[in-house]
Design a protein around this motif. Structure first.
Motif, PDB file in Angstrom:
ATOM      1  N   UNK A  64      39.717  28.055  68.866  1.00 10.88           N
ATOM      2  CA  UNK A  64      39.329  28.832  70.045  1.00 10.88           C
ATOM      3  C   UNK A  64      40.060  30.180  70.071  1.00 10.88           C
ATOM      4  N   UNK A  65      41.310  30.193  69.622  1.00  8.82           N
ATOM      5  CA  UNK A  65      42.086  31.427  69.663  1.00  8.82           C
ATOM      6  C   UNK A  65      41.491  32.478  68.724  1.00  8.82           C
ATOM      7  N   UNK A  66      40.951  32.039  67.609  1.00  6.69           N
ATOM      8  CA  UNK A  66      40.311  32.972  66.691  1.00  6.69           C
ATOM      9  C   UNK A  66      39.143  33.691  67.340  1.00  6.69           C
ATOM     10  N   UNK A  68      40.499  37.453  79.313  1.00  7.43           N
ATOM     11  CA  UNK A  68      39.551  36.717  78.479  1.00  7.43           C
ATOM     12  C   UNK A  68      39.086  35.436  79.169  1.00  7.43           C
ATOM     13  N   UNK A  69      39.929  34.870  80.031  1.00 10.94           N
ATOM     14  CA  UNK A  69      39.536  33.657  80.764  1.00 10.94           C
ATOM     15  C   UNK A  69      38.288  33.925  81.597  1.00 10.94           C
ATOM     16  N   UNK A  70      38.277  35.062  82.298  1.00  5.55           N
ATOM     17  CA  UNK A  70      37.122  35.421  83.127  1.00  5.55           C
ATOM     18  C   UNK A  70      35.956  35.850  82.258  1.00  5.55           C
ATOM     19  N   UNK A  71      36.234  36.700  81.271  1.00  7.87           N
ATOM     20  CA  UNK A  71      35.178  37.228  80.418  1.00  7.87           C
ATOM     21  C   UNK A  71      34.456  36.108  79.674  1.00  7.87           C
ATOM     22  N   UNK A  72      35.224  35.170  79.135  1.00  2.88           N
ATOM     23  CA  UNK A  72      34.613  34.074  78.376  1.00  2.88           C
ATOM     24  C   UNK A  72      33.781  33.166  79.272  1.00  2.88           C
ATOM     25  N   UNK A  76      39.251  25.044  81.184  1.00  4.31           N
ATOM     26  CA  UNK A  76      38.649  23.705  81.182  1.00  4.31           C
ATOM     27  C   UNK A  76      39.723  22.619  81.213  1.00  4.31           C
ATOM     28  N   UNK A  77      40.775  22.819  80.435  1.00  2.00           N
ATOM     29  CA  UNK A  77      41.854  21.827  80.389  1.00  2.00           C
ATOM     30  C   UNK A  77      42.542  21.695  81.741  1.00  2.00           C
ATOM     31  N   UNK A  78      42.725  22.820  82.428  1.00  3.00           N
ATOM     32  CA  UNK A  78      43.359  22.787  83.746  1.00  3.00           C
ATOM     33  C   UNK A  78      42.494  22.049  84.754  1.00  3.00           C
ATOM     34  N   UNK A 118      39.823  30.830  73.715  1.00  7.68           N
ATOM     35  CA  UNK A 118      41.113  30.294  74.154  1.00  7.68           C
ATOM     36  C   UNK A 118      41.208  30.259  75.677  1.00  7.68           C
ATOM     37  N   UNK A 119      40.750  31.314  76.329  1.00  5.68           N
ATOM     38  CA  UNK A 119      40.806  31.363  77.790  1.00  5.68           C
ATOM     39  C   UNK A 119      39.967  30.278  78.422  1.00  5.68           C
TER      40      UNK A 119
END
Length: 313
Positions: free
Chosen positions: A94-96, A253-257, A271-273, A265-266
């Motif tokens: 995901x980080x990639x 990136x959390x919002x953008x993704x 999702x994990x949270x 990654x975001x």
């Protein structure tokens, strides 16, 4: 220099341990909820106790954390409680995806910010006022709003770019560029606001110093004075802001993704949270902390190389 790097890395490891310990303690009250989500509302007490024992939640918290830390030190962050996939593998994958967006956005931000900041400081007048207007506009509009507007204009109305999804660079470079165009634009518009203002301010300060006047009296061209001397000396504060922009872009990136349905990654952290996926949250936390430490260390080293007066090793 080597001693300085080792000392900074050692401090970073201690910081990572403290942050992950605090994170684990904060997650502890949610362990019962995780078990309940896995089993459903009709679970029997026996099933709850069995699953707690299977997940290790029935052990003392310190024992659980030390066990996790011992595995994490070997690169094993466990498996997701909900997908069953190795956390480390998922994070790297995901980080990639996220970095392919953030690195491009950061590069474009640096180029535009340096050009605008240098022009504003060296020429002034209308150029300076226009640059300040760009910075103000970037600060006024959040990335979320910018992303929505860009999607509406370029994906819905003009239909020249995809609204959602991500194409890996290895599969199709052209489609990859099209898939990240809008996310990158949203991050760049927000990013150039702070960095352009910083470059402009530091360049103005440098151009007013005595050594600049001395260089000009010796017949050195304005271009050489600005680019070879003033810009290099002004790079230190700008690099510090750049490191903050990098971290801000990772957070953005959390919002953008989420908007563009990109599995990065975001999105994985978000999702994990929501699911209370303890191994995934711990993996994301330690990875984020180490990333911030690495970026700050890299900025310090580059700053010391650009400006010998700023060296602290």
């Amino acid at each position: 220099m080597l001693l300085y790097v080792l000392r900074r890395l050692g401090t970073g490891v201690v910081l990572a341990v403290l942050v992950t310990l605090i994170t684990f303690l904060l997650l502890a009250p949610s362990f019962d909820g995780v078990v309940g989500n896995r089993l459903g509302p009709g679970a029997t007490p026996e099933a709850v106790r069995a699953l707690k024992a299977e997940l290790g939640f029935d052990r003392p918290l310190l024992v659980q954390y030390l066990d996790w830390l011992a595995h994490a030190a070997r690169g094993d962050f466990g498996t997701s409680l909900f997908t069953g996939e190795p956390v480390a593998h998922t994070i790297l994958q995901r980080f990639g995806v996220t970095m392919s967006i953030v690195v491009v956005a950061l590069g474009v931000t640096v180029v535009i910010s340096v050009v605008l900041g240098v022009l504003a400081a060296s020429r002034g007048g209308a150029v300076d006022r226009a640059t300040q207007g760009v910075s103000l506009a970037g600060n006024l509009f959040p990335s979320l709003l910018l992303a929505i507007v860009l999607v509406y204009v370029f994906a819905v109305e003009l239909e020249v770019l995809p609204a959602t999804g991500f194409t890996p660079l290895s599969e199709d470079p052209l489609q990859w560029a099209r898939s990240i165009a809008i996310p990158v634009a949203a991050l760049v518009i927000a990013g150039i606001a702070g960095l352009t203002a910083q470059v402009r301010g530091t360049m103005i300060d440098e151009l007013r110093k005595d050594y600049v006047r001395t260089l000009r009296t010796r017949g050195i061209s304005t271009r050489s004075v600005v680019l070879r001397h003033a810009l290099r000396n002004a790079a230190g504060p700008a690099l510090t802001v750049l490191s903050f922009e990098f971290i801000t872009m990772l957070g953005g990136a959390l919002i953008i993704e989420s908007i563009f349905a990109i599995a990065g990654f975001g999105g994985y952290a978000f999702e994990s949270s929501l699911q209370g996926d303890v191994p995934a949250i711990m993996g994301v936390t330690v990875f984020a902390v180490l990333l911030v430490i690495t970026v700050n260390l890299a900025v310090d080293l580059v700053n010391g190389w650009l400006n010998p007066k700023a060296r602290i090793f």
